[in-house]
Design a protein around this motif. Structure first.
Motif, PDB file in Angstrom:
ATOM      1  N   GLN A  82       0.967  -1.254   0.001  1.00 46.30           N
ATOM      2  CA  GLN A  82      -0.193  -0.187   0.001  1.00 46.30           C
ATOM      3  C   GLN A  82       1.055   1.361   0.076  1.00 46.30           C
ATOM      4  O   GLN A  82       0.498   2.220  -0.600  1.00 46.30           O
ATOM      5  N   LEU A  83       2.047   1.147   0.624  1.00 46.85           N
ATOM      6  CA  LEU A  83       2.856   2.301   0.623  1.00 46.85           C
ATOM      7  C   LEU A  83       3.623   2.797  -0.548  1.00 46.85           C
ATOM      8  O   LEU A  83       3.489   3.825  -0.800  1.00 46.85           O
ATOM      9  N   GLN A  84       3.532   1.733  -1.642  1.00 49.85           N
ATOM     10  CA  GLN A  84       4.020   1.967  -2.857  1.00 49.85           C
ATOM     11  C   GLN A  84       3.080   2.274  -3.915  1.00 49.85           C
ATOM     12  O   GLN A  84       3.144   2.926  -4.965  1.00 49.85           O
ATOM     13  N   LEU A  85       1.904   2.122  -3.316  1.00 49.69           N
ATOM     14  CA  LEU A  85       0.725   2.078  -4.403  1.00 49.69           C
ATOM     15  C   LEU A  85       0.430   3.495  -4.953  1.00 49.69           C
ATOM     16  O   LEU A  85       0.265   3.809  -6.198  1.00 49.69           O
ATOM     17  N   VAL A  86       0.338   4.480  -4.024  1.00 52.76           N
ATOM     18  CA  VAL A  86       0.238   5.832  -4.720  1.00 52.76           C
ATOM     19  C   VAL A  86       1.132   6.358  -5.362  1.00 52.76           C
ATOM     20  O   VAL A  86       0.921   6.986  -6.234  1.00 52.76           O
ATOM     21  N   PRO A  87       2.500   6.282  -4.856  1.00 53.87           N
ATOM     22  CA  PRO A  87       3.524   6.936  -5.622  1.00 53.87           C
ATOM     23  C   PRO A  87       3.732   6.346  -7.040  1.00 53.87           C
ATOM     24  O   PRO A  87       3.731   6.989  -7.872  1.00 53.87           O
ATOM     25  N   LEU A  88       3.556   4.938  -6.994  1.00 54.89           N
ATOM     26  CA  LEU A  88       3.746   4.235  -8.280  1.00 54.89           C
ATOM     27  C   LEU A  88       2.288   4.471  -9.357  1.00 54.89           C
ATOM     28  O   LEU A  88       2.522   4.905 -10.484  1.00 54.89           O
ATOM     29  N   LEU A  89       1.386   4.242  -8.817  1.00 56.89           N
ATOM     30  CA  LEU A  89       0.170   4.195  -9.425  1.00 56.89           C
ATOM     31  C   LEU A  89      -0.649   5.385  -9.717  1.00 56.89           C
ATOM     32  O   LEU A  89      -1.489   5.664 -10.464  1.00 56.89           O
ATOM     33  N   VAL A  90      -0.483   6.684  -8.824  1.00 50.94           N
ATOM     34  CA  VAL A  90      -1.190   7.710  -9.011  1.00 50.94           C
ATOM     35  C   VAL A  90      -0.129   8.991  -9.114  1.00 50.94           C
ATOM     36  O   VAL A  90      -0.454   9.429 -10.390  1.00 50.94           O
ATOM     37  N   VAL A  91       0.723   9.027  -8.285  1.00 44.96           N
ATOM     38  CA  VAL A  91       1.809  10.549  -8.535  1.00 44.96           C
ATOM     39  C   VAL A  91       2.465  10.367  -9.858  1.00 44.96           C
ATOM     40  O   VAL A  91       2.605  11.156 -10.771  1.00 44.96           O
ATOM     41  N   THR A  92       3.082   9.212 -10.124  1.00 45.51           N
ATOM     42  CA  THR A  92       3.904   9.171 -11.218  1.00 45.51           C
ATOM     43  C   THR A  92       3.237   9.139 -12.771  1.00 45.51           C
ATOM     44  O   THR A  92       3.441  10.015 -13.507  1.00 45.51           O
ATOM     45  N   PRO A  93       2.199   8.517 -12.668  1.00 45.85           N
ATOM     46  CA  PRO A  93       1.472   8.780 -14.129  1.00 45.85           C
ATOM     47  C   PRO A  93       0.926  10.052 -14.271  1.00 45.85           C
ATOM     48  O   PRO A  93       0.746  10.615 -15.422  1.00 45.85           O
ATOM     49  N   LEU A  94       0.354  10.837 -13.028  1.00 47.41           N
ATOM     50  CA  LEU A  94      -0.215  12.139 -13.222  1.00 47.41           C
ATOM     51  C   LEU A  94       1.059  13.139 -13.534  1.00 47.41           C
ATOM     52  O   LEU A  94       0.718  13.918 -14.304  1.00 47.41           O
ATOM     53  N   VAL A  95       2.069  12.876 -12.848  1.00 46.27           N
ATOM     54  CA  VAL A  95       3.328  13.687 -13.512  1.00 46.27           C
ATOM     55  C   VAL A  95       3.551  13.582 -14.932  1.00 46.27           C
ATOM     56  O   VAL A  95       3.778  14.471 -15.693  1.00 46.27           O
ATOM     57  N   PHE A  96       3.514  11.953 -15.473  1.00 52.43           N
ATOM     58  CA  PHE A  96       4.018  11.811 -16.805  1.00 52.43           C
ATOM     59  C   PHE A  96       2.856  12.755 -17.936  1.00 52.43           C
ATOM     60  O   PHE A  96       3.103  13.057 -18.585  1.00 52.43           O
ATOM     61  N   LEU A  97       1.503  12.474 -17.399  1.00 52.37           N
ATOM     62  CA  LEU A  97       0.481  13.172 -18.135  1.00 52.37           C
ATOM     63  C   LEU A  97       0.269  14.507 -17.584  1.00 52.37           C
ATOM     64  O   LEU A  97      -0.547  15.228 -18.426  1.00 52.37           O
TER      65      LEU A  97
END
Lengths: 307, 253
Positions: free
Chosen positions: B166-181
């Motif tokens: 769960q700790l990795q979930l948001v940075p990987l699945l939310v923050v990174t995609p949002l930054v790329f997009l």
């Protein structure tokens, strides 16, 4: 009075009632042992007093400070040695101890650090990483962390659980030294000999209730059944009639008698027993008495309450 | 105010950072260099200019934001999750420390680390491309606010998480995609018009745009909107943290 707990209740989100209205008072400089089986609520009680969990109701006053209204003043006085070994494995002993002192708002004090670490035989290990230490050493690091801000009230949650005999003795020595310095100590244990060896008073907790809290000696007296063992000069084949009606038993070899009596009773019946023996012409070789240990007291008490 | 405790937490956390210097310092430098080699040199040689800026320079603010946001989030979450995970949190909870002081210590350290990494990437970027910073004060302001707000987000995640996954979930699945997009590697104006609208729902767009403005003076969205976005995000995080502390949610059961 250093600690005053009033009607403390704790119900967890799961609905489990860990503390069912516990009240107790602890005097300055006293050692109180809290005894109870696993899951009795000992750790919940400590956690609530120390601020790790919020109480559902009730109050806790430490040296006049309420733990919720004056949490800073209250907590400054308290040190806690938790039951589980919880330490950052990659940290060095000295850093983790200085961190603890910092949390309590105190500046580094090298002389005190050396004193405490030396007392706990950890000074040589000050630059070791926690993961390099043995289990007993880790436990002592926890104690050092709890002592580094010079608390007046120290909680030791199962200090000697899974600790070898030698270390247990050295823990008891540390506790005795702290008491000399006027530190009030509350320890939980399910080793009754521990309570017997170091406590001034003993509290017994079961299922979230404080069943009793008493001076160790008076507790033993209050609940102690005593056994009188009488060795006879000559073998006895049968008990005289006026004796067999009482609580007297003859051993299988016919060479000794045992009599169980209650010290709480006004009349123990010992005088009568002895005069009966003398009247029946039975000669005695030796007499001895045994007192039940806290362990037996404890088992009896918990059983009694359950019935 | 227990400043000694804030200091203790802050430096304890920073010590962890310096202990894992390779992981905390070298890896962002290497990954940034890789981005420059791949995006800046290989792809950039085929893209002439974006809004009058060479592509290599154009991606610098986005690259910094990418690292700063992910690092602030993961440092912020790990800092408070780790004591929770190994149990040393008992010490924080039983010490005469207010929640605000705990927050200051952990979020301060996480934000400092992210800021440090951001500046390292900026320095690395300066080696590859010719950089001019038009509004340095605004640039620092955006950078610092981003570090703080995402460290706060991380702190919330660290308290929320029950396990490492769960700790990795948001940075990987939310923050990174949002930054790329979020326009890190392109200008929003390069998108088809329907996507230009959709992308405005991505909060990161405002941060990257504002940050890029501080470098080059042009932005996808007005600068005050960017400032408003980052400020609101910070405020929202602060409100959530305040709620967590008041209720003891997932800290004091």
């Amino acid at each position: 009075m250093l600690l005053e707990v009033n009607e403390l209740r704790k119900t967890y989100a799961t609905g489990f009632e860990a503390l069912k209205g516990i009240s107790l008072k602890v005097n300055k400089g006293e050692i109180l042992a809290l005894l109870g089986p696993n899951g009795a609520g000992k750790t919940s009680l400590i956690s609530t007093i120390c601020g790790i969990t919020n109480p559902s109701s009730g109050s806790v006053i430490i040296d006049g400070y309420d733990i919720s209204k004056n949490f800073r003043d209250a907590r400054k006085l308290v040190g806690l040695v938790p039951q589980d070994i919880t330490l950052e494995p990659f940290e060095k002993v000295l850093n983790t101890i200085n961190f603890s002192r910092g949390l309590f708002g105190r500046k580094k004090d090298d002389a005190l650090t050396e004193k405490i670490l030396t007392k706990l035989s950890l000074w040589d290990k000050r630059d070791s990483r926690i993961m390099e230490l043995s289990g007993g050493m880790k436990r002592r690091v926890l104690i050092a962390k709890a002592l580094i801000h010079e608390p007046r009230l120290l909680f030791l949650d199962e200090p000697t659980a899974s600790v070898d005999v030698e270390l247990r003795q050295s823990m008891w020595d540390v506790v005795a030294d702290l008491k000399k310095d006027g530190v009030t100590i509350i320890l939980t244990t399910h080793y009754i000999e521990e309570a017997e060896a170091i406590a001034d008073r003993v509290g017994i907790i079961n299922k979230g209730e404080l069943l009793l809290i008493e001076g160790k000696a008076s507790l033993m007296q209050k609940f102690g059944q005593k056994i009188l063992k009488i060795e006879l000069q000559k073998r006895l084949n049968q008990l005289p009639k006026d004796l067999s009606e009482k609580n007297v038993k003859l051993s299988d070899d016919g060479l000794s008698l045992t009599y169980i009596y209650d010290t709480k009773q006004k009349k123990t019946g010992i005088t009568k027993l002895l005069s009966n023996l003398s009247n029946s012409g039975i000669n005695l070789r030796d007499i001895q008495t045994d007192q039940s240990s806290l362990e037996e007291i404890f088992v009896n008490l918990v059983k009694e309450k359950a019935e | 105010m227990n400043f000694q405790a804030v200091k203790a937490i802050y430096f304890f956390e920073m010590a962890r950072f310096f202990r894992t210097l390779l992981q905390s310092f070298v890896s962002p430098v290497i990954s940034t260099s890789l981005y420059f080699v791949v995006f800046g040199t290989v792809i950039g040689s085929r893209i002439q200019e974006v809004e009058g800026i060479s592509y290599g320079a154009f991606i610098v603010p986005g690259l910094i934001m990418l690292s700063v946001m992910t690092q602030a989030t993961s440092n912020g979450s790990f800092g408070i999750y780790f004591p929770k995970f190994i149990g040393t949190i008992y010490e924080l909870l039983s010490a005469p420390v207010s929640y605000f002081e705990i927050l200051l210590g952990y979020v301060g350290a996480a934000a400092t680390k992210a800021l440090f990494i951001g500046l390292v990437i900026l320095a690395t970027a300066a080696v590859f491309v010719d950089l001019k910073i038009m509004h340095p004060v605004a640039m620092i302001l955006f950078l610092v606010l981003t570090c703080i707000s995402f460290a706060l987000l991380g702190f919330i995640l660290g308290i929320w998480a029950r396990n490492f996954e769960q700790l990795q979930l948001v940075p990987l699945l939310v923050v990174t995609p949002l930054v790329f997009l979020g326009g890190s590697f392109y200008s929003v104006s390069m998108l088809p018009s329907i996507w230009q609208t959709i992308t405005l729902f991505n909060p990161v767009v405002y941060l990257v745009s504002g940050f890029r403005w501080s470098f080059f003076g042009n932005a996808d969205v007005p600068i005050f909107v960017s400032l408003l976005a980052i400020s609101s995000f910070t405020v929202v995080c602060v409100i959530i943290v305040a709620w967590i502390f008041n209720t003891g949610w997932r800290i004091k059961q």
